[in-house]
Motif scaffolding. Sequence first.
Motif, PDB file in Angstrom:
ATOM      1  N   SER A  69       0.852  -1.186   0.000  1.00 29.02           N
ATOM      2  CA  SER A  69       0.000   0.000   0.000  1.00 29.02           C
ATOM      3  C   SER A  69       0.888   1.236   0.000  1.00 29.02           C
ATOM      4  O   SER A  69       1.992   1.221   0.555  1.00 29.02           O
ATOM      5  CB  SER A  69      -0.904   0.014   1.231  1.00 29.02           C
ATOM      6  OG  SER A  69      -0.132   0.087   2.417  1.00 29.02           O
ATOM      7  N   TYR A 113      -4.782  -0.846  -7.446  1.00 29.59           N
ATOM      8  CA  TYR A 113      -6.142  -0.505  -7.037  1.00 29.59           C
ATOM      9  C   TYR A 113      -6.128   0.872  -6.390  1.00 29.59           C
ATOM     10  O   TYR A 113      -5.233   1.178  -5.605  1.00 29.59           O
ATOM     11  CB  TYR A 113      -6.685  -1.538  -6.043  1.00 29.59           C
ATOM     12  CG  TYR A 113      -6.788  -2.928  -6.641  1.00 29.59           C
ATOM     13  CD1 TYR A 113      -7.860  -3.286  -7.447  1.00 29.59           C
ATOM     14  CD2 TYR A 113      -5.790  -3.873  -6.420  1.00 29.59           C
ATOM     15  CE1 TYR A 113      -7.948  -4.551  -8.009  1.00 29.59           C
ATOM     16  CE2 TYR A 113      -5.863  -5.141  -6.975  1.00 29.59           C
ATOM     17  CZ  TYR A 113      -6.947  -5.478  -7.764  1.00 29.59           C
ATOM     18  OH  TYR A 113      -7.023  -6.727  -8.331  1.00 29.59           O
ATOM     19  N   GLU A 114      -7.139   1.702  -6.721  1.00 26.56           N
ATOM     20  CA  GLU A 114      -7.184   3.071  -6.193  1.00 26.56           C
ATOM     21  C   GLU A 114      -8.207   3.177  -5.069  1.00 26.56           C
ATOM     22  O   GLU A 114      -9.305   2.636  -5.171  1.00 26.56           O
ATOM     23  CB  GLU A 114      -7.571   4.062  -7.303  1.00 26.56           C
ATOM     24  CG  GLU A 114      -6.532   4.194  -8.401  1.00 26.56           C
ATOM     25  CD  GLU A 114      -6.841   3.321  -9.610  1.00 26.56           C
ATOM     26  OE1 GLU A 114      -8.030   3.086  -9.886  1.00 26.56           O
ATOM     27  OE2 GLU A 114      -5.887   2.858 -10.268  1.00 26.56           O
ATOM     28  N   LEU A 115      -7.825   3.875  -4.005  1.00 22.16           N
ATOM     29  CA  LEU A 115      -8.753   4.154  -2.897  1.00 22.16           C
ATOM     30  C   LEU A 115      -8.713   5.657  -2.591  1.00 22.16           C
ATOM     31  O   LEU A 115      -8.092   6.091  -1.621  1.00 22.16           O
ATOM     32  CB  LEU A 115      -8.369   3.341  -1.653  1.00 22.16           C
ATOM     33  CG  LEU A 115      -8.494   1.828  -1.840  1.00 22.16           C
ATOM     34  CD1 LEU A 115      -7.132   1.198  -2.025  1.00 22.16           C
ATOM     35  CD2 LEU A 115      -9.248   1.206  -0.683  1.00 22.16           C
ATOM     36  N   LYS A 125     -10.766   7.742  -1.350  1.00 19.23           N
ATOM     37  CA  LYS A 125     -11.290   8.211  -0.056  1.00 19.23           C
ATOM     38  C   LYS A 125     -10.275   8.055   1.070  1.00 19.23           C
ATOM     39  O   LYS A 125     -10.385   8.701   2.102  1.00 19.23           O
ATOM     40  CB  LYS A 125     -12.583   7.481   0.298  1.00 19.23           C
ATOM     41  CG  LYS A 125     -13.733   7.904  -0.593  1.00 19.23           C
ATOM     42  CD  LYS A 125     -15.034   7.230  -0.216  1.00 19.23           C
ATOM     43  CE  LYS A 125     -16.145   7.731  -1.135  1.00 19.23           C
ATOM     44  NZ  LYS A 125     -17.412   7.055  -0.887  1.00 19.23           N
ATOM     45  N   LEU A 126      -9.316   7.162   0.884  1.00 16.98           N
ATOM     46  CA  LEU A 126      -8.259   6.994   1.886  1.00 16.98           C
ATOM     47  C   LEU A 126      -6.957   7.663   1.434  1.00 16.98           C
ATOM     48  O   LEU A 126      -5.977   7.680   2.174  1.00 16.98           O
ATOM     49  CB  LEU A 126      -7.993   5.502   2.143  1.00 16.98           C
ATOM     50  CG  LEU A 126      -9.142   4.691   2.748  1.00 16.98           C
ATOM     51  CD1 LEU A 126      -8.729   3.236   2.917  1.00 16.98           C
ATOM     52  CD2 LEU A 126      -9.586   5.273   4.085  1.00 16.98           C
ATOM     53  N   GLY A 127      -6.926   8.180   0.223  1.00 13.91           N
ATOM     54  CA  GLY A 127      -5.685   8.741  -0.311  1.00 13.91           C
ATOM     55  C   GLY A 127      -4.636   7.663  -0.489  1.00 13.91           C
ATOM     56  O   GLY A 127      -3.461   7.863  -0.191  1.00 13.91           O
ATOM     57  N   ASN A 132      -3.111   0.635  -3.830  1.00 11.64           N
ATOM     58  CA  ASN A 132      -2.696  -0.695  -3.381  1.00 11.64           C
ATOM     59  C   ASN A 132      -2.135  -1.449  -4.582  1.00 11.64           C
ATOM     60  O   ASN A 132      -2.827  -1.625  -5.586  1.00 11.64           O
ATOM     61  CB  ASN A 132      -3.894  -1.448  -2.783  1.00 11.64           C
ATOM     62  CG  ASN A 132      -3.473  -2.743  -2.113  1.00 11.64           C
ATOM     63  OD1 ASN A 132      -2.411  -2.804  -1.487  1.00 11.64           O
ATOM     64  ND2 ASN A 132      -4.290  -3.774  -2.242  1.00 11.64           N
ATOM     65  N   VAL A 188      -0.463  -4.878  -6.204  1.00  6.62           N
ATOM     66  CA  VAL A 188      -0.404  -6.323  -6.023  1.00  6.62           C
ATOM     67  C   VAL A 188       0.640  -6.859  -6.996  1.00  6.62           C
ATOM     68  O   VAL A 188       0.521  -6.666  -8.203  1.00  6.62           O
ATOM     69  CB  VAL A 188      -1.787  -6.964  -6.267  1.00  6.62           C
ATOM     70  CG1 VAL A 188      -1.694  -8.483  -6.232  1.00  6.62           C
ATOM     71  CG2 VAL A 188      -2.786  -6.460  -5.228  1.00  6.62           C
ATOM     72  N   ILE A 242       0.257   5.355   0.817  1.00  4.42           N
ATOM     73  CA  ILE A 242      -0.779   6.209   1.390  1.00  4.42           C
ATOM     74  C   ILE A 242      -0.213   7.618   1.570  1.00  4.42           C
ATOM     75  O   ILE A 242       0.846   7.779   2.193  1.00  4.42           O
ATOM     76  CB  ILE A 242      -1.221   5.652   2.758  1.00  4.42           C
ATOM     77  CG1 ILE A 242      -1.679   4.184   2.626  1.00  4.42           C
ATOM     78  CG2 ILE A 242      -2.315   6.521   3.385  1.00  4.42           C
ATOM     79  CD1 ILE A 242      -1.650   3.393   3.919  1.00  4.42           C
ATOM     80  N   VAL A 243      -0.889   8.628   1.040  1.00 10.88           N
ATOM     81  CA  VAL A 243      -0.363   9.996   1.196  1.00 10.88           C
ATOM     82  C   VAL A 243      -0.606  10.504   2.620  1.00 10.88           C
ATOM     83  O   VAL A 243      -1.602  10.160   3.254  1.00 10.88           O
ATOM     84  CB  VAL A 243      -0.987  10.993   0.182  1.00 10.88           C
ATOM     85  CG1 VAL A 243      -0.538  10.669  -1.222  1.00 10.88           C
ATOM     86  CG2 VAL A 243      -2.507  11.023   0.286  1.00 10.88           C
TER      87      VAL A 243
END
Lengths: 446, 108
Positions: free
Chosen positions: B21, B57-59, B61-63, B66, B68, B23-24
């Motif tokens: 992952s 994979y983009e999330l 809302k969590l910035g 991910n 794989v 994460i900003v």
Amino acid sequence: MRTIRLGAGAGFSGDRIDPAVDLARNGEIDYLIFECLAERTIALAQQAKMRDPSQGYDPLLAERMLAVLPDCRRKGIRIITNMGAANPLAAAQKVRAVARQLGLAGLKIAAVMGDDVLDQVMAGDYSVMETDEPVQAFRDRLISANAYLGAGPILRALQEGADVVITGRASDPALFLAPLIHEFGWGKEDWTRLGRGILVGHLLECAGQITGGYFADPHYKDVPDLARLGMPIGEVSEDGTVVITKTPGSGGKVSAATCKEQLLYEIHDPRRYFQPDVVADFSNVTMEEIGPDRVRISGADGSPKTKLLKVSLGYVDSYVGEGQISYAGPGAVERGKLALRIIEERLRLTGLRCKEMRSELIGVDSILGGHLSSAAPMPAEVRARIAGRTESLEDAQRIAQEVDALYLNGPAGGGGVSKSAREIIGIVSTLIPEDVARTSVEMMES
Amino acid sequence: MRLREIAHSRAGDKGDTSNISVIVYDMADYPCLERWLTADRVREHFADLTKGEVLRYELPKLGALNFVLRGALAGGVTRSLALDAHGKCLGPMILDIEIPEGREEAPA
């Protein structure tokens, strides 16, 4: 609004015990949950059980229970754990003995059985997910086949009044989902709530990894007091929203950042996290820091379960021999490289058959590989490491022995040899229809 | 600048597959992350370790992104000959990737 407080007292078999006591004593929790069963552990436990039918459960079970049972009993905290490994029944009997030793009469202990599906898998027509071979191809080498059970049998044990529930292989999040279903009466097809319960379990199952463990990176991500790292508590509401926190005064920290790292830990597609009870969807989760060491997490969802269970198959794969030796001072890297070349040639000269071999310099290229480490400055010391896969334990020992012989026969100044030779238990997976695993719950009382 | 200046990461393993992952720290940096940290860029960075597929994979809302990485763990933790059989070290390693300075305009 009513909340249920779940405490995670261990995230792996070797985890610290004192933070779990702190949770029981100061966490105001309703359930204390210990996740202690890694993928390969159950195959090793199965081997232990074959040697001695009274064994095959977690080696720290008695120590953990001795530490937490008095506080849990006093406060009415129920315990759920997969420390049963290959032998939940013997583990439950051990917990009963510990309870009696502590003078705790009338403690109800449940063993969840039915995850061992070796007979069913051998009799069926299943294929190995990783290789597409039939399971029968592993027949002679197979040690264990354990299905990841869902929340169902744990829920039955709780409904029957168990104070302590001991499982073998179960999905890790299911250990946390079961008490939520029990307390809130969530429906079997309430996919949204089940998905949220899975998120709660996923966030908590690695214990300290959400309270600042596996996180600190000095000057970028500082974490206070890691030697006293607190284990996490999830305060769960009826709608499945959770606040992650930890015991007052413990070390570590809970922030949106620690929670985000754990949310994505060991996840592939966040929209489809396959579980026995639901396919969970974490893609729209949001997090909000609502106070010191308090993060509210909401927005998980779920879709119908696949009605398939994943099964871990443990098999005897091979043997591995390994040796290491250190070189320091000017020319350390060159002498380390020479040592590796000598070993490779020795193995050729002595006709040792290696199916796979790896030789590297720790401190230079053992983790990064050659390309990424090529620009790094030369280190003051290196450790040469060689590891090879063999057909027999004797051959594995010969690899280790060749590294030992570098003391007198290798480059100048080699020191600190370590060596090992071990059997390798491999793990592959298959899928079975959920009803192939016939689960049962055995209750006993101290 | 290095990715480390705007993001943190964690690596996990399942069999021979690693997930990493990214994460900003500040949500304002997420568009930049999403634009520059492509699956191809990550595959190139880890070319020594895996020739396998890299998925992203983009999330938002969590910035977070991910990644794989299939076949990245020398056979996986149960049988790998590698020193770091879990690939735990891959998390910090991804933060060494260089990305351009400056924030992007947030998408409308």
